[in-house]
Design a protein around this motif. Structure first.
Motif, PDB file in Angstrom:
ATOM      1  N   LEU A 267      16.082  -9.352  52.472  1.00  0.00           N
ATOM      2  CA  LEU A 267      15.126 -10.240  53.144  1.00  0.00           C
ATOM      3  C   LEU A 267      14.893 -11.543  52.391  1.00  0.00           C
ATOM      4  N   GLY A 268      15.339 -11.613  51.127  1.00  0.00           N
ATOM      5  CA  GLY A 268      15.107 -12.817  50.336  1.00  0.00           C
ATOM      6  C   GLY A 268      13.674 -12.952  49.874  1.00  0.00           C
ATOM      7  N   CYS A 269      13.059 -11.822  49.472  1.00  0.00           N
ATOM      8  CA  CYS A 269      11.680 -11.853  48.999  1.00  0.00           C
ATOM      9  C   CYS A 269      11.590 -11.085  47.681  1.00  0.00           C
ATOM     10  N   GLU A 270      10.386 -10.993  47.131  1.00  0.00           N
ATOM     11  CA  GLU A 270      10.191 -10.280  45.875  1.00  0.00           C
ATOM     12  C   GLU A 270      10.070  -8.778  46.123  1.00  0.00           C
ATOM     13  N   ARG A 271      10.549  -8.007  45.160  1.00  0.00           N
ATOM     14  CA  ARG A 271      10.445  -6.547  45.278  1.00  0.00           C
ATOM     15  C   ARG A 271       8.992  -6.106  45.415  1.00  0.00           C
ATOM     16  N   ASP A 272       8.092  -6.767  44.705  1.00  0.00           N
ATOM     17  CA  ASP A 272       6.673  -6.393  44.776  1.00  0.00           C
ATOM     18  C   ASP A 272       6.147  -6.494  46.199  1.00  0.00           C
ATOM     19  N   ALA A 273       6.630  -7.474  46.950  1.00  0.00           N
ATOM     20  CA  ALA A 273       6.180  -7.645  48.328  1.00  0.00           C
ATOM     21  C   ALA A 273       6.626  -6.478  49.193  1.00  0.00           C
ATOM     22  N   VAL A 274       7.837  -6.004  48.969  1.00  0.00           N
ATOM     23  CA  VAL A 274       8.341  -4.848  49.722  1.00  0.00           C
ATOM     24  C   VAL A 274       7.548  -3.605  49.354  1.00  0.00           C
ATOM     25  N   GLU A 275       7.313  -3.399  48.067  1.00  0.00           N
ATOM     26  CA  GLU A 275       6.586  -2.207  47.633  1.00  0.00           C
ATOM     27  C   GLU A 275       5.140  -2.214  48.128  1.00  0.00           C
ATOM     28  N   ALA A 276       4.563  -3.408  48.301  1.00  0.00           N
ATOM     29  CA  ALA A 276       3.195  -3.498  48.807  1.00  0.00           C
ATOM     30  C   ALA A 276       3.105  -3.164  50.289  1.00  0.00           C
ATOM     31  N   ASP A 277       4.175  -3.401  51.046  1.00  0.00           N
ATOM     32  CA  ASP A 277       4.164  -3.149  52.490  1.00  0.00           C
ATOM     33  C   ASP A 277       5.547  -2.712  52.957  1.00  0.00           C
ATOM     34  N   PRO A 278       5.956  -1.487  52.598  1.00  0.00           N
ATOM     35  CA  PRO A 278       7.304  -1.043  52.962  1.00  0.00           C
ATOM     36  C   PRO A 278       7.519  -0.958  54.468  1.00  0.00           C
ATOM     37  N   LEU A 279       6.513  -0.557  55.205  1.00  0.00           N
ATOM     38  CA  LEU A 279       6.663  -0.485  56.655  1.00  0.00           C
ATOM     39  C   LEU A 279       6.846  -1.879  57.248  1.00  0.00           C
ATOM     40  N   GLY A 280       6.089  -2.841  56.763  1.00  0.00           N
ATOM     41  CA  GLY A 280       6.242  -4.212  57.242  1.00  0.00           C
ATOM     42  C   GLY A 280       7.628  -4.751  56.955  1.00  0.00           C
ATOM     43  N   ALA A 281       8.164  -4.437  55.761  1.00  0.00           N
ATOM     44  CA  ALA A 281       9.512  -4.885  55.414  1.00  0.00           C
ATOM     45  C   ALA A 281      10.543  -4.238  56.327  1.00  0.00           C
ATOM     46  N   ALA A 282      10.384  -2.936  56.605  1.00  0.00           N
ATOM     47  CA  ALA A 282      11.318  -2.241  57.490  1.00  0.00           C
ATOM     48  C   ALA A 282      11.274  -2.833  58.892  1.00  0.00           C
ATOM     49  N   ARG A 283      10.081  -3.137  59.381  1.00  0.00           N
ATOM     50  CA  ARG A 283       9.963  -3.734  60.717  1.00  0.00           C
ATOM     51  C   ARG A 283      10.617  -5.105  60.769  1.00  0.00           C
ATOM     52  N   GLN A 284      10.430  -5.900  59.708  1.00  0.00           N
ATOM     53  CA  GLN A 284      11.035  -7.236  59.684  1.00  0.00           C
ATOM     54  C   GLN A 284      12.554  -7.137  59.717  1.00  0.00           C
ATOM     55  N   ALA A 285      13.119  -6.246  58.898  1.00  0.00           N
ATOM     56  CA  ALA A 285      14.577  -6.112  58.846  1.00  0.00           C
ATOM     57  C   ALA A 285      15.130  -5.559  60.158  1.00  0.00           C
ATOM     58  N   ALA A 286      14.437  -4.582  60.743  1.00  0.00           N
ATOM     59  CA  ALA A 286      14.905  -4.010  62.014  1.00  0.00           C
ATOM     60  C   ALA A 286      14.901  -5.058  63.110  1.00  0.00           C
ATOM     61  N   ASP A 287      13.864  -5.898  63.117  1.00  0.00           N
ATOM     62  CA  ASP A 287      13.774  -6.947  64.133  1.00  0.00           C
ATOM     63  C   ASP A 287      14.806  -8.043  63.884  1.00  0.00           C
ATOM     64  N   GLN A 288      14.977  -8.406  62.631  1.00  0.00           N
ATOM     65  CA  GLN A 288      15.880  -9.507  62.293  1.00  0.00           C
ATOM     66  C   GLN A 288      17.347  -9.135  62.496  1.00  0.00           C
ATOM     67  N   LEU A 289      17.681  -7.865  62.231  1.00  0.00           N
ATOM     68  CA  LEU A 289      19.077  -7.446  62.257  1.00  0.00           C
ATOM     69  C   LEU A 289      19.432  -6.597  63.479  1.00  0.00           C
ATOM     70  N   GLY A 290      18.433  -6.142  64.208  1.00  0.00           N
ATOM     71  CA  GLY A 290      18.731  -5.263  65.339  1.00  0.00           C
ATOM     72  C   GLY A 290      19.348  -3.958  64.893  1.00  0.00           C
ATOM     73  N   ALA A 291      18.880  -3.428  63.761  1.00  0.00           N
ATOM     74  CA  ALA A 291      19.438  -2.215  63.172  1.00  0.00           C
ATOM     75  C   ALA A 291      18.335  -1.176  62.973  1.00  0.00           C
ATOM     76  N   VAL A 292      18.744   0.073  62.785  1.00  0.00           N
ATOM     77  CA  VAL A 292      17.819   1.123  62.363  1.00  0.00           C
ATOM     78  C   VAL A 292      17.679   1.014  60.850  1.00  0.00           C
ATOM     79  N   VAL A 293      16.449   0.922  60.384  1.00  0.00           N
ATOM     80  CA  VAL A 293      16.195   0.724  58.958  1.00  0.00           C
ATOM     81  C   VAL A 293      15.479   1.949  58.389  1.00  0.00           C
TER      82      VAL A 293
END
Length: 296
Positions: free
Chosen positions: A173-199
């Motif tokens: 996603l091009g962000c900091e690891r701390d941001a992902v660890e703070a909101d893993p569900l939000g990161a998964a939703r962003q990647a699924a939406d951006q890539l059209g993939a199951v995350v």
């Protein structure tokens, strides 16, 4: 709505019935994994794919380590990939070897234990851009910089599964690891939406999001799963289920559950930590049986 992953939820989404089927009917899993430093990743993932019920297995690994992998997993057809002077796969020549095989595979795994960097990115892009109709599972190094090739993933219309941990997700996603660890569900939703993939967002708890926004949650199989090679086993289980014809989201949910519950069972029999990733696949067939029969 979030679906809590447990045996009851999965019984309502049964796996393809293997009864009376040939090995061809259960599909061929193509595992492209490992490196000169981590050849065992291909062995762990390949063994897990077979334990999850794939009918056939092809493991593709650098030529120098291929004979050892073939002896470790005698059930597999092992493809020797061209390698450079450093012993790593020559990804340019490897693509030419692998593209025809992806067309014949029922499911393809790329990345477990492979070296990070541009060569792995280039190989992943070449295979995603190829004509294969099979679903792909992208793990570890194959996820790095994936958003740069987002069109290749989106073109596969939901037939790609990603299995990142927090660091890999941050690089995707091009962000900091701390941001992902703070909101893993939000990161998964962003990647699924951006890539059209199951995350599959791995961690102490696991979140799965599909391109339509359906969300799954698994509370975790215990601290013992935080061990070297555990992620390779998870990737192998999921690709084995994909090879059998399970849909990407359901293969991810089943795979996360089987991996987690295998860890839970080993935690009970061996102790909460200290069991090995290589011991996880052996628990999978019994778990699939127990879920189907209502024993758990």
């Amino acid at each position: 709505m979030t679906i809590e992953i447990d045996a009851g939820a999965l019984r309502g989404r049964p796996l393809p019935d293997p009864a009376g089927g040939s090995k061809e009917a259960r599909g061929s899993a193509l595992v492209i994994a490992g490196s000169v430093e981590v050849p065992g990743a291909a062995i762990l993932a390949g063994t897990a794919a077979l334990r999850a019920g794939a009918g056939k297995l092809q493991m593709s690994i650098a030529a120098g380590t291929a004979p050892h992998a073939a002896l470790a997993v005698p059930e597999a057809l092992v493809v020797r990939l061209p390698e450079g002077d450093d012993g790593h796969v020559d990804h340019g020549r490897a693509a030419a070897v692998l593209l025809p095989r992806t067309e014949r595979a029922a499911a393809v795994l790329i990345g477990a234990g492979m070296a990070s960097g541009e060569p792995t990115k280039a190989l992943t892009a070449a295979l995603l851009a190829g004509p294969a109709e099979a679903p792909f599972l992208l793990d570890a190094a194959s996820i790095d910089g994936l958003c740069e090739n987002g069109d290749l993933v989106r073109a596969r219309a939901g037939r790609v599964v990603l299995t990142p941990h927090a660091g890999e997700m941050a690089r995707c996603l091009g962000c900091e690891r701390d941001a992902v660890e703070a909101d893993p569900l939000g990161a998964a939703r962003q990647a699924a939406d951006q890539l059209g993939a199951v995350v599959v967002m791995k961690g102490a708890e696991t979140w799965i999001v599909d391109p339509a926004g359906e969300t799954w949650h698994y509370a975790g199989g215990g601290a013992g799963l935080a061990t070297s090679g555990s992620g390779d086993v998870l990737a192998g289980i999921i690709v084995g289920l994909l090879a059998r014809g399970t849909t990407p989201a359901e293969a991810a949910a089943w795979g996360v559950f089987l991996h987690g519950e295998a860890g839970r069972r080993l935690g009970e029999s061996c102790g909460p930590i200290g069991f090995l990733a290589r011991e996880l696949p052996g628990e999978v067939p019994g778990l699939m049986r127990d879920v189907a029969e209502g024993a758990i």
